[in-house]
Design an enzyme around this catalytic site. Structure first.
Site, PDB file in Angstrom:
ATOM      1  N   GLY A 139     -19.531  23.716   3.439  1.00 57.52           N
ATOM      2  CA  GLY A 139     -20.950  23.418   3.268  1.00 57.52           C
ATOM      3  C   GLY A 139     -21.912  24.538   3.592  1.00 57.52           C
ATOM      4  CD  GLU A 186     -21.189  22.649  10.397  1.00 58.39           C
ATOM      5  OE1 GLU A 186     -21.428  22.885   9.203  1.00 58.39           O
ATOM      6  OE2 GLU A 186     -20.277  21.890  10.746  1.00 58.39           O
ATOM      7  CG  ASP A 187     -23.026  21.770   6.155  1.00 59.60           C
ATOM      8  OD1 ASP A 187     -22.723  21.478   7.329  1.00 59.60           O
ATOM      9  OD2 ASP A 187     -22.476  21.226   5.173  1.00 59.60           O
ATOM     10  CG  ASP A 205     -25.134  12.873   9.977  1.00 63.83           C
ATOM     11  OD1 ASP A 205     -26.327  12.644   9.811  1.00 63.83           O
ATOM     12  OD2 ASP A 205     -24.246  12.056   9.684  1.00 63.83           O
ATOM     13  CE  LYS A 265     -28.782  13.593   7.055  1.00 64.68           C
ATOM     14  NZ  LYS A 265     -27.693  12.814   6.425  1.00 64.68           N
ATOM     15  CG  PHE A 301     -25.938  11.485   1.510  1.00 64.87           C
ATOM     16  CD1 PHE A 301     -25.004  11.722   2.513  1.00 64.87           C
ATOM     17  CD2 PHE A 301     -25.711  12.007   0.247  1.00 64.87           C
ATOM     18  CE1 PHE A 301     -23.861  12.467   2.255  1.00 64.87           C
ATOM     19  CE2 PHE A 301     -24.562  12.752  -0.019  1.00 64.87           C
ATOM     20  CZ  PHE A 301     -23.647  12.977   0.998  1.00 64.87           C
ATOM     21  CG  ASP A 361     -19.697  17.642  -0.462  1.00 61.73           C
ATOM     22  OD1 ASP A 361     -20.009  17.848   0.723  1.00 61.73           O
ATOM     23  OD2 ASP A 361     -18.739  16.914  -0.787  1.00 61.73           O
TER      24      ASP A 361
HETATM   25  P1  IMP Z   1     -21.395  15.051  11.966  1.00 62.81           P
HETATM   26  O1  IMP Z   1     -20.054  15.290  12.547  1.00 62.81           O
HETATM   27  O2  IMP Z   1     -21.744  13.592  11.903  1.00 62.81           O
HETATM   28  O3  IMP Z   1     -22.503  15.850  12.644  1.00 62.81           O
HETATM   29  O4  IMP Z   1     -21.338  15.452  10.439  1.00 62.81           O
HETATM   30  C1  IMP Z   1     -21.365  16.747  10.010  1.00 62.81           C
HETATM   31  C2  IMP Z   1     -20.805  16.871   8.610  1.00 62.81           C
HETATM   32  O5  IMP Z   1     -21.061  15.705   7.796  1.00 62.81           O
HETATM   33  C3  IMP Z   1     -21.504  18.018   7.904  1.00 62.81           C
HETATM   34  O6  IMP Z   1     -20.856  19.243   8.146  1.00 62.81           O
HETATM   35  C4  IMP Z   1     -21.459  17.579   6.454  1.00 62.81           C
HETATM   36  O7  IMP Z   1     -20.252  18.018   5.868  1.00 62.81           O
HETATM   37  C5  IMP Z   1     -21.463  16.070   6.500  1.00 62.81           C
HETATM   38  N1  IMP Z   1     -22.813  15.521   6.236  1.00 62.81           N
HETATM   39  C6  IMP Z   1     -23.620  14.879   7.118  1.00 62.81           C
HETATM   40  N2  IMP Z   1     -24.767  14.482   6.542  1.00 62.81           N
HETATM   41  C7  IMP Z   1     -24.691  14.884   5.251  1.00 62.81           C
HETATM   42  C8  IMP Z   1     -25.598  14.773   4.108  1.00 62.81           C
HETATM   43  O8  IMP Z   1     -26.718  14.216   4.175  1.00 62.81           O
HETATM   44  N3  IMP Z   1     -25.164  15.316   2.947  1.00 62.81           N
HETATM   45  C9  IMP Z   1     -23.947  15.936   2.816  1.00 62.81           C
HETATM   46  N4  IMP Z   1     -23.085  16.057   3.838  1.00 62.81           N
HETATM   47  C10 IMP Z   1     -23.453  15.543   5.047  1.00 62.81           C
END
Ligand code: IMP
Length: 177
Positions: A48, A102-103, A106, A134, A155, A162
């Site tokens: 990402g 990181e992208d 979340d 977020k 999202f 993606d």
């Molecule tokens: P976390 O572990 O919940 O912080 O999620 C992180 C990963 O979830 C990111 O590296 C993304 O690959 C994916 N992700 C979370 N939110 C989104 C979104 O809105 N669009 C696309 N990918 C997301």
């Protein structure tokens, strides 16, 4: 293109490339200021963050190195669920200043996992740079110093992110309708 269709979902443009790049440039300036003289090793988390990484690194002017890691899901022998393993770390991290690129953060669980793994290799310090955060979904306590943009819980796709493997190629960011 103001709207795009990916599989069953429609997305509308929400952050244009020029606005993304302004914030990426600001983050690069902050890193140039804070980490000068530390020869940071940037660790870009694929897939990402490939676009963010490219635009960020073009604006980093201090001596630094860059490498790429990936998180792979695997079923541990005794594990009940999928565990994320960090693959692709070939560099010596001991004593280094690391910047994770990181992208999106979340819930923060992915970042927490990365920090745990990298921490076992005795780096001097670990900083976090993320394109998107977020804040309302964050479940864990993370010190995220470099955030290009804070967004609501919706999202999104584009600029590297993606939906089911699709949409990474768009230069703008789109929010699901
Ligand atoms: P976390 O572990 O919940 O912080 O999620 C992180 C990963 O979830 C990111 O590296 C993304 O690959 C994916 N992700 C979370 N939110 C989104 C979104 O809105 N669009 C696309 N990918 C997301």
């Amino acid at each position: 293109m103001d709207t795009i269709q990916i599989k069953d979902k429609q997305f509308a443009v929400s952050i244009k490339e020029e606005d993304i790049l302004k914030e990426v440039a600001r983050v690069a300036d902050e890193i140039n200021r804070d980490l000068a003289g530390k020869n940071p090793l940037f660790l870009s988390v694929l897939n990402g963050s490939f676009m963010f990484t490219a635009d960020l690194m073009k604006r980093i002017t201090i001596p630094c190195e860059i490498s790429f890691v990936k998180l792979a899901s695997y079923q541990g022998v005794a594990s009940t669920g999928a565990v994320k393993e960090v693959i692709g770390i070939n560099e010596e991290l001991a004593g280094r200043t690391i910047v994770i690129v990181e992208d999106i953060v979340d819930t923060g669980l992915t970042m927490q996992r990365l920090l745990e793994t990298l921490g076992t290799r005795n780096p001097k310090e670990i900083h976090i740079a993320t394109l998107l955060l977020k804040p309302d979904k964050l479940k864990v306590d993370l010190n995220i110093e470099y955030v290009a943009m804070r967004i609501p819980n919706d999202f999104i796709v584009g600029y590297g992110l993606d939906y089911d493997g699709l949409g990474r190629n768009y230069k703008d960011i789109y929010t699901v309708k």
